[in-house]
Design an enzyme around this catalytic site. Structure first.
Site, PDB file in Angstrom:
ATOM      1  N   CYS A 157     -10.580  -4.827   0.528  1.00  0.00           N
ATOM      2  CA  CYS A 157     -11.447  -3.661   0.710  1.00  0.00           C
ATOM      3  C   CYS A 157     -12.453  -4.177  -0.643  1.00  0.00           C
ATOM      4  O   CYS A 157     -12.212  -4.446  -1.407  1.00  0.00           O
ATOM      5  CB  CYS A 157     -11.205  -2.314   0.558  1.00  0.00           C
ATOM      6  SG  CYS A 157     -10.287  -1.910  -0.783  1.00  0.00           S
ATOM      7  N   ASN A 194       0.783  -1.544   0.072  1.00  0.00           N
ATOM      8  CA  ASN A 194      -0.130   0.107  -0.279  1.00  0.00           C
ATOM      9  C   ASN A 194       1.297   1.162   0.097  1.00  0.00           C
ATOM     10  O   ASN A 194       1.490   1.749   0.588  1.00  0.00           O
ATOM     11  CB  ASN A 194      -1.521   0.290   1.352  1.00  0.00           C
ATOM     12  CG  ASN A 194      -0.612  -0.301   2.271  1.00  0.00           C
ATOM     13  OD1 ASN A 194       1.026  -0.826   2.592  1.00  0.00           O
ATOM     14  ND2 ASN A 194      -0.999   0.559   3.504  1.00  0.00           N
ATOM     15  N   CYS A 254      -4.225   0.901  -2.137  1.00  0.00           N
ATOM     16  CA  CYS A 254      -3.847  -0.399  -2.048  1.00  0.00           C
ATOM     17  C   CYS A 254      -2.908  -1.530  -2.195  1.00  0.00           C
ATOM     18  O   CYS A 254      -2.512  -1.385  -3.738  1.00  0.00           O
ATOM     19  CB  CYS A 254      -5.312  -1.472  -1.464  1.00  0.00           C
ATOM     20  SG  CYS A 254      -6.922  -0.375  -0.814  1.00  0.00           S
ATOM     21  N   GLU A 280      -2.935  -4.812  -3.025  1.00  0.00           N
ATOM     22  CA  GLU A 280      -3.540  -5.431  -3.958  1.00  0.00           C
ATOM     23  C   GLU A 280      -3.494  -4.574  -5.273  1.00  0.00           C
ATOM     24  O   GLU A 280      -3.331  -5.471  -6.366  1.00  0.00           O
ATOM     25  CB  GLU A 280      -5.294  -5.887  -3.848  1.00  0.00           C
ATOM     26  CG  GLU A 280      -5.994  -6.791  -2.351  1.00  0.00           C
ATOM     27  CD  GLU A 280      -5.150  -6.515  -1.589  1.00  0.00           C
ATOM     28  OE1 GLU A 280      -5.362  -4.616  -1.066  1.00  0.00           O
ATOM     29  OE2 GLU A 280      -6.364  -6.519   0.040  1.00  0.00           O
ATOM     30  N   GLU A 329       0.702   5.409   0.356  1.00  0.00           N
ATOM     31  CA  GLU A 329      -0.115   5.944   1.005  1.00  0.00           C
ATOM     32  C   GLU A 329      -0.073   7.608   0.644  1.00  0.00           C
ATOM     33  O   GLU A 329       1.249   7.768   0.412  1.00  0.00           O
ATOM     34  CB  GLU A 329      -1.089   6.429   2.151  1.00  0.00           C
ATOM     35  CG  GLU A 329      -1.739   4.751   2.834  1.00  0.00           C
ATOM     36  CD  GLU A 329      -1.348   4.795   4.546  1.00  0.00           C
ATOM     37  OE1 GLU A 329      -1.124   5.431   4.994  1.00  0.00           O
ATOM     38  OE2 GLU A 329      -2.253   3.974   4.474  1.00  0.00           O
TER      39      GLU A 329
HETATM   40  N1  THU Z   1      -4.566  -1.632   3.295  1.00  0.00           N
HETATM   41  C1  THU Z   1      -4.479  -2.720   1.648  1.00  0.00           C
HETATM   42  O1  THU Z   1      -3.650  -2.142   1.628  1.00  0.00           O
HETATM   43  N2  THU Z   1      -5.376  -3.517   1.645  1.00  0.00           N
HETATM   44  C2  THU Z   1      -6.403  -3.481   1.722  1.00  0.00           C
HETATM   45  O2  THU Z   1      -7.053  -5.075   1.547  1.00  0.00           O
HETATM   46  C3  THU Z   1      -6.569  -2.979   3.036  1.00  0.00           C
HETATM   47  C4  THU Z   1      -6.706  -2.027   3.641  1.00  0.00           C
HETATM   48  C5  THU Z   1      -4.760  -0.308   3.522  1.00  0.00           C
HETATM   49  C6  THU Z   1      -5.104   0.947   2.504  1.00  0.00           C
HETATM   50  C7  THU Z   1      -4.676   2.552   2.939  1.00  0.00           C
HETATM   51  O3  THU Z   1      -3.410   1.969   2.728  1.00  0.00           O
HETATM   52  C8  THU Z   1      -4.312   1.202   4.350  1.00  0.00           C
HETATM   53  O4  THU Z   1      -4.417   0.097   4.435  1.00  0.00           O
HETATM   54  C9  THU Z   1      -5.382   1.353   5.651  1.00  0.00           C
HETATM   55  O5  THU Z   1      -7.131   1.706   5.711  1.00  0.00           O
END
Ligand code: THU
Length: 130
Positions: free
Chosen positions: A83, A39, A50, A52, A41
């Protein structure tokens, strides 16, 4: 290297200064190649991209478009499910029986299929009236 190991390794590169929640994902394509993503941000959109989605982008950049298996890892109390947006992104490149393994750093695992995680998925067929 297993998909779990690849997901743990790429997770270390996650850029998550806003949530402090690092996630790693590794997928194997139908042709056998492995792609990983973490991930990422940013201040304007703290939820960022994310893990994935990162793995899917790496796969497409290499000219591959069919996922055979995926593993997602986070340091969470229970295995973290993809998500909603990632479920649709995965469905684009996966068969309904795709195995999605969610895992924690402690070794807890939960396996679920694409069809179970996104029942009634919207697909290209829904736009075809002919
Ligand atoms: N996140 C993912 O990368 N994958 C998931 O399946 C769930 C959430 C990340 C997005 C964000 O950077 C952090 O987790 C918190 O939501």
């Amino acid at each position: 290297m297993t998909l779990y190991d690849a997901a743990c390794k790429v997770r270390e590169n996650a850029y998550a200064p806003y949530s402090s929640f690092k996630v790693g994902a590794a997928l194997r394509t139908v042709s056998g190649q492995v792609f990983a993503g973490c991930n990422v941000e940013n201040v304007a959109y703290p939820e960022g991209t994310c893990a994935e989605a990162g793995a899917i982008a790496a796969m497409c950049a290499a000219g591959e478009y069919a996922i055979a298996e995926i593993c997602v890892v986070a340091d969470s109390p229970t295995p973290v499910p993809p998500c909603g947006g990632c479920r649709q992104k995965l469905a684009e490149f996966a068969a309904p029986d795709l195995r999605i393994t969610m895992a924690t750093l402690d070794g807890a695992r939960h396996v679920i299929t694409m069809a179970e995680i996104l029942p009634g998925a919207f697909s290209a067929g829904h736009m075809d009236k002919s």
